[in-house]
Design a protein around this motif. Structure first.
Motif, PDB file in Angstrom:
ATOM      1  N   PHE A 258       0.835  -1.201   0.000  1.00  0.00           N
ATOM      2  CA  PHE A 258       0.000   0.000   0.000  1.00  0.00           C
ATOM      3  C   PHE A 258       0.874   1.257   0.000  1.00  0.00           C
TER       4      PHE A 258
ATOM      5  N   ASP B  27       3.941   1.473  -1.330  1.00  0.00           N
ATOM      6  CA  ASP B  27       4.460   1.598  -2.696  1.00  0.00           C
ATOM      7  C   ASP B  27       3.412   2.238  -3.595  1.00  0.00           C
ATOM      8  N   GLN B  28       2.165   1.766  -3.415  1.00  0.00           N
ATOM      9  CA  GLN B  28       1.081   2.295  -4.246  1.00  0.00           C
ATOM     10  C   GLN B  28       0.918   3.803  -4.025  1.00  0.00           C
ATOM     11  N   ALA B  29       0.977   4.221  -2.767  1.00  0.00           N
ATOM     12  CA  ALA B  29       0.808   5.644  -2.460  1.00  0.00           C
ATOM     13  C   ALA B  29       1.952   6.463  -3.060  1.00  0.00           C
ATOM     14  N   ARG B  30       3.194   5.951  -2.930  1.00  0.00           N
ATOM     15  CA  ARG B  30       4.334   6.670  -3.490  1.00  0.00           C
ATOM     16  C   ARG B  30       4.163   6.811  -4.995  1.00  0.00           C
ATOM     17  N   SER B  31       3.757   5.709  -5.613  1.00  0.00           N
ATOM     18  CA  SER B  31       3.599   5.702  -7.055  1.00  0.00           C
ATOM     19  C   SER B  31       2.529   6.691  -7.505  1.00  0.00           C
ATOM     20  N   LEU B  32       1.520   6.938  -6.627  1.00  0.00           N
ATOM     21  CA  LEU B  32       0.468   7.892  -6.985  1.00  0.00           C
ATOM     22  C   LEU B  32       0.869   9.330  -6.664  1.00  0.00           C
ATOM     23  N   GLY B  33       2.084   9.513  -6.136  1.00  0.00           N
ATOM     24  CA  GLY B  33       2.569  10.876  -5.955  1.00  0.00           C
ATOM     25  C   GLY B  33       2.675  11.340  -4.519  1.00  0.00           C
ATOM     26  N   ALA B  34       2.578  10.429  -3.552  1.00  0.00           N
ATOM     27  CA  ALA B  34       2.692  10.840  -2.154  1.00  0.00           C
ATOM     28  C   ALA B  34       4.153  10.818  -1.723  1.00  0.00           C
ATOM     29  N   SER B  35       4.574  11.832  -0.977  1.00  0.00           N
ATOM     30  CA  SER B  35       5.931  11.849  -0.417  1.00  0.00           C
ATOM     31  C   SER B  35       5.980  10.823   0.716  1.00  0.00           C
TER      32      SER B  35
END
Lengths: 346, 273
Positions: free
Chosen positions: B166, B168-176
């Motif tokens: 989850f 990784d998914q957030a980082r990939s969607l643009g979260a720091s």
């Protein structure tokens, strides 16, 4: 519109003897839909994670439009990865999931709301914004995951086994949705799959990876008609291989002398023909075959044949196989245009 | 679906009643004492009633309010520190495999197995050198010995059921990384932080020996004060302080009964050890 260029990409995990990805080089043209195809554990997902910035390569380069992205953090690469199990945030509504990327970018609430409903309409889930992900079916979850990725307008979209968790009838629907979205938005898209059928139906081009190495990178249909070697042909369901000698437009081997299409290289070669290309009855390259077995597969019938000592498999329509009994003999022919001679492989 | 047979229901009601009596009964004399002026054997109830003990307990003279504040502050500091250490430690234990993991798990449990006083005697010397003895901070720090195992085990249970993809998914969607922790990790582990934090708070709240040893009598918490009045034979004041003392435990129990029932999985950490 982003051209992705991968050069000599290698990943060796700590403590592993063999690299998971071994000197992989690929040019992925802007706006195309490319499949990374290979059996489980062949390094496909590792490759995706390196493109997404979630794993660091051991060596090699990844460029977007000629600029290296390896120093960029995952959140600033413009790459969004959609995982196989969708990973929708369970404690957020569908709309909050879809708007996640925009919230992280600090966009105003009104704009986020507008773009979320626009995106939900695009994936044909206009009324589900207030539901929780757990209340959705697998196909709906997949579409939410897709919407959540596309809303941030990524340069490159990565899909991990996008069709494999879906039922047969949903697969076609999702395939059409992914293809039409991808063509409309013109996003360079890479997806990984272990299923050659999934790769063929979805992708413009397919990169076949076996044992961490790129084996063939071509238009999907060429894997059937022009495989580079036996392993590639077998991965795509090739069954018939005959060793022999190419001389001009003839092939000398255990099946006698066969006519070949023009343009094949002289010398030792492995001759192959797709099981579904073998025709029953007389014609060019006609052969007398013994019928070893007949397997009824519903829409097709598979015939195990033997010509002298050479086993051949043919796949024909059930109608054509009517009256063919195991133990009997029959005439088959190998249309020269369907024959392909390849190197004997590595 | 038929109902349980009669003997089964009787048994359930009987054991339930016994359990409640076992927990509540000892508190009854405490409550009565806090309103008693004189209560001599063999009277069943006090001869005279009074609210004197309560008036005294809430007066500045008794030091109860000050001790209440000190106890709360120490418990809060110990809880926050437990969360800060226990969350990453629980993540490491719940999520990753590494060499010596078994030994680390044992060491984390050690303070529950080994008597705290044995450890505290060693720490006492170190704290003297650091000037931490007789200070509130020193007491809060030494309370980590018993609070950390609970916090870490609860968090290890939470992280064992947590999918880091989850993040990784957030980082990939643009979260720091910070946004990822705040919006993705924290909501997922919040039940564990609440349950583990409440445990840590209560464990710190009930410390006596460690507080006495490191606080050197200068840091007076409620249990220390309570013990003073008990040794002085002031049963009425002890009763009043005792009632105040058990209040947070009861409140927390009522608030979190649902989480502690084991259905939420928040206390899965205990099942793993």
């Amino acid at each position: 519109m982003t051209h992705v260029s991968i050069r000599d990409l290698t990943k060796t995990y700590a403590g592993a003897a063999q690299p998971s990805v071994d000197r992989l080089s690929l040019e992925i043209p802007s706006g195309e839909l490319t499949a990374l195809l290979g059996p489980s554990g062949c390094g496909k997902t590792t490759t995706m994670k390196m493109i997404a910035g979630l794993l660091e390569p051991t060596s090699g380069a990844i460029d977007f439009d000629g600029r290296s992205i390896l120093r960029d953090k995952p959140e600033s690469r413009g790459v969004v990865m959609v995982f196989q199990n969708y990973l929708l945030f369970p404690y957020m509504s569908v709309a909050d999931n879809v708007g996640f990327g925009l919230r992280m970018r600090g966009l105003p609430k009104a704009e986020i709301a507008a773009r979320v409903s626009e995106m939900l309409a695009l994936v044909r889930l206009p009324d589900l914004g207030r539901r929780r992900p757990a209340d959705l079916s697998g196909g709906q979850q997949q579409r939410v995951a897709l919407a959540r990725a596309l809303i941030v307008r990524p340069k490159v979209l990565l899909l991990d086994e996008p069709l494999s968790n879906l039922d047969a009838h949903l697969r076609l629907e999702m395939r059409d949705l992914i293809r039409s979205l991808q063509k409309d938005l013109r996003i360079t898209t890479i997806f990984v799959t272990h299923d050659q059928e999934e790769a063929v139906v979805l992708a413009d081009r397919v990169a076949l990876i076996l044992d961490g190495r790129l084996r063939q990178y071509d238009r999907a249909d060429l894997f059937y008609r022009r495989p580079r070697d036996e392993a590639v042909a077998r991965f795509f369901g090739g069954q018939n291989f005959v060793r022999g000698e190419v001389r001009g437009e003839t092939f000398e081997g255990p099946l006698g002398r066969l006519a070949l299409p023009p343009g094949l290289t002289d010398g030792h070669a492995l001759l192959t023909i797709r099981p579904e290309a073998i025709r029953l009855g007389p014609g060019p390259n006609a052969l007398e075959a013994q019928v070893v077995d007949r397997i009824y597969l519903g829409t097709q019938t598979r015939l195990r044949l033997r010509i002298g000592e050479v086993p051949l498999e043919a796949v024909v329509s059930p109608d054509a196989a009517e009256g063919v009994e195991p133990g009997g003999t029959m005439t088959v022919h190998l249309p020269p245009g369907a024959l392909w001679a390849m190197g004997e492989g590595p | 679906m038929g109902r349980d047979p009669l003997w089964m229901r009787t048994f359930q009601v009987l054991t339930g009643t016994l359990l409640i009596l076992w927990l509540v009964l000892p508190l009854v004399p405490l409550a009565i004492w806090s309103f008693a002026r004189g209560w001599r054997f063999p009277s069943l109830l006090p001869n005279q009633w009074s609210t004197e003990a309560w008036t005294f307990a809430f007066s500045a003279r008794s030091g109860v309010l000050e001790a209440l504040w000190t106890t709360t502050l120490i418990a809060l500091i110990a809880t926050v520190l437990s969360i800060l250490v226990g969350v990453p430690a629980g993540r490491a234990l719940g999520l990753y495999k590494f060499r010596g993991k078994g030994a680390v798990e044992l060491l984390i449990l050690a303070p529950i197995i080994v008597p705290g006083i044995a450890v505290a005697l060693g720490i006492h010397g170190v704290f003297i050198a650091l000037g931490l003895t007789n200070t509130l901070m020193g007491v809060a720090l030494v309370h980590l010995i018993p609070t950390l195992p609970y916090m870490t085990l609860v968090m290890a249970g939470i992280f064992a059921n947590y999918d880091p993809a989850f993040e990784d998914q957030a980082r990939s969607l643009g979260a720091s990384p910070l946004q990822t922790f705040w919006h993705v990790t924290l909501p997922a582990i919040m039940p564990g932080i609440i349950v583990g934090g409440l445990f840590a708070f209560l464990v710190s709240w009930s410390q006596y020996v460690l507080t006495l040893l490191i606080g050197g009598g200068r840091v007076v918490t409620l249990p220390l004060l309570l013990f003073n009045f008990v040794s002085a034979g002031r049963n009425d004041v002890s009763g009043a302080i005792g009632m105040i003392y058990i209040l947070p435990g009861i409140l927390i129990l009522l608030l979190t009964a649902r989480h502690l029932s084991g259905r939420s999985g928040a206390v899965g950490g205990f099942g793993r050890v």
